[in-house]
Design a protein around this motif. Structure first.
Motif, PDB file in Angstrom:
ATOM      1  N   LEU A  82       6.589 -10.391  -5.668  1.00 45.87           N
ATOM      2  CA  LEU A  82       6.089 -10.049  -4.340  1.00 45.87           C
ATOM      3  C   LEU A  82       5.894  -8.543  -4.330  1.00 45.87           C
ATOM      4  N   PHE A 205       8.188 -14.588   3.291  1.00 45.96           N
ATOM      5  CA  PHE A 205       7.738 -14.611   1.896  1.00 45.96           C
ATOM      6  C   PHE A 205       8.931 -14.739   0.950  1.00 45.96           C
ATOM      7  N   LEU A 215       9.799 -16.517  -7.460  1.00 45.89           N
ATOM      8  CA  LEU A 215      10.067 -15.105  -7.192  1.00 45.89           C
ATOM      9  C   LEU A 215      11.113 -14.582  -8.168  1.00 45.89           C
TER      10      LEU A 215
END
Length: 363
Positions: A82, A205, A215
Motif C-alpha cells: 500500500l 485499506f 499486504l
C-alpha cells in the motif's frame, strides 16, 4: 521546464493514441479470456498495460527531459504494497510510474481516481481493464467498491501496488484552505507543505488487504519538485514539465504496523507530521540527499531502465504504424476497431464497466 509546444502536442497525442488503439487492439480480445480463465486474462492484461505505463514514463523522461531521483528505503521486490504519498500536484500518479519502474512492480500498479474518468473512450476503458479504483467521493459507496477491488486482486493471486493519497485532493489553494480549517477546528498544527490526511480510507485499506492477505508492506513515499512544479495534464500538453521529480521512500513491514484503528490513525498523522518537516527542509536545500546517502537506484539499474524505455518506444512506434496502415488499407480492421469500441460501451451500460464485470467473478 518549458518545451516547444509541439513537444507537448506530441506527448499528448502519443499517449492518447497508444492508449486508445492499444485498448481496442490488445485488450478487447482479452476480456473473454479474463472471464473464462480469470488468472490468465489478468496476467495478460497486466502485461499490455505495463507496456503502456512504461511508454508514459518514457515519453516524459526521454522526450520532455524529466529526471527521476529516488532516495530512501523502497519496498523489497515482489511485495504487496500500500503506497502512501503526499499529493503535491494532479500528476503525482503519473510520475510515480517512474518510481514503480525502478523500485516497485509497475505491472501491479493500481491507483484511485474520480469516477467521471471511467467513461473516457480509450483511457477510461484501459483503466477499467487495469482495475483502477473509480471513486464516487461517497464513503458509503466507495467502501464496498474498494473491498470488491481488493478481493478481486486477492482472488487473482496478484501482488498489487495500490497507491493511496490520504490527503484526498492535490495541494492547491482550495485544498490548503480546507485543510487549515480542519486543523483549526480540531486543534491540529497548521501545515505549509502537505494537507492533513484522512484516516478512514487508509484504515479500511489496511484492514481489508490484511484480511485478503495481500499486504506485505506500507510504503511511505514523499514526492517533491525542486525546480518547477507542473500542476495539471493541460500544462504537460503545452510542453511544460518539471525538470526533476524526487521521491523519498520509507518501507514499513506490516508486522511493524499498529493493529488497532486508533493507533493506525495516529501512525498516519505522525507520518504526515514528519513529511511536513521533511518537505520544508527539502525546499530549503533542494533535495532529500543528506549525510552521504546514495541513490536508491544503482547505476546498473538505471542503465537497464533507460534501455527498456527506448525499447518500449520502438514497440509502440511500430504498433501505431501498423495500426494506421491497417486502418487505411484493410476495411475489416476498421470494423474490428468499431466493434471493439462498441464492446466497451455495451459492457459499461450493461454491467457498469469491465472492472465491475471482472470483480463479479469473485463474489
Amino acid at each position: 521546464m518549458g518545451q516547444p509546444i509541439w513537444k507537448g502536442v506530441v506527448f499528448s497525442a502519443s499517449l492518447f493514441l497508444s492508449c486508445f488503439f492499444g485498448t481496442l487492439v490488445l485488450l478487447t480480445p482479452l476480456i473473454p479470456v479474463a472471464l473464462k480463465w480469470p488468472s490468465v486474462g489478468r496476467r495478460l492484461m497486466d502485461f499490455f498495460l505495463w507496456l503502456w505505463f512504461v511508454l508514459a514514463a518514457a515519453v516524459y523522461e526521454l522526450f520532455l527531459g524529466v529526471k527521476i531521483v529516488v532516495h530512501g528505503q523502497p519496498a523489497p521486490p515482489k511485495h504487496s504494497v500500500l503506497i502512501l504519498c503526499n499529493h503535491r500536484t494532479r500528476l503525482d500518479w503519473l510520475f510515480l510510474m517512474s518510481y514503480e519502474l525502478r523500485c516497485g512492480t509497475l505491472s501491479q500498479y493500481r491507483i484511485s481516481l474520480k469516477a467521471q474518468l471511467k467513461s473516457i473512450p480509450g483511457p477510461g476503458w484501459a483503466m477499467q481493464c487495469a482495475g483502477f479504483l473509480f471513486l464516487q467521493r461517497d464513503w458509503k459507496k466507495d467502501q464496498d467498491w474498494i473491498s470488491q477491488s481488493l478481493k478481486y486482486f486477492a482472488c487473482m493471486g496478484t501482488q498489487p501496488q495500490f497507491l493511496l493519497f490520504p490527503e484526498g485532493t492535490d495541494y492547491c489553494k482550495n485544498g490548503l484552505e480546507k485543510s487549515r480549517k480542519f486543523a483549526e477546528a480540531n486543534g491540529l498544527p497548521m501545515y505549509e507543505w502537505v494537507l492533513h490526511p484522512r484516516t478512514t480510507g487508509f484504515v479500511h485499506f489496511i484492514n481489508k488487504m490484511k484480511e485478503y492477505k495481500t499486504l506485505d508492506s506500507v510504503l511511505d513515499v514523499t514526492v517533491a519538485y525542486p525546480k518547477n512544479i507542473v500542476h495539471s495534464e493541460a500544462e504537460l500538453g503545452k510542453g511544460t514539465a518539471p525538470q526533476e521529480v524526487h521521491f523519498y521512500a520509507q518501507n514499513h513491514l506490516i508486522s511493524e504496523m499498529p493493529e488497532s484503528t486508533d493507533k493506525l490513525e495516529d501512525w498516519l498523522r505522525n507520518t504526515w507530521r514528519e513529511k511536513e518537516v521533511a518537505l520544508k527542509k527539502f525546499y530549503q536545500v533542494k533535495g532529500f540527499h543528506v549525510n552521504g546517502e546514495n541513490s536508491a537506484v544503482s547505476e546498473e539499474k538505471e542503465r537497464s531502465v533507460q534501455r527498456l524505455l527506448w525499447g518500449v518506444v520502438v514497440f509502440w512506434a511500430v504498433f501505431l504504424t501498423v495500426v494506421f496502415y491497417s486502418l487505411i488499407f484493410f476495411p475489416l480492421f476498421k470494423w474490428y476497431c468499431i466493434l471493439s469500441a462498441l464492446t466497451f460501451v455495451f459492457i459499461g451500460r450493461s454491467y457498469g464497466g469491465v472492472d465491475s464485470l471482472l470483480y463479479s467473478l469473485c463474489d
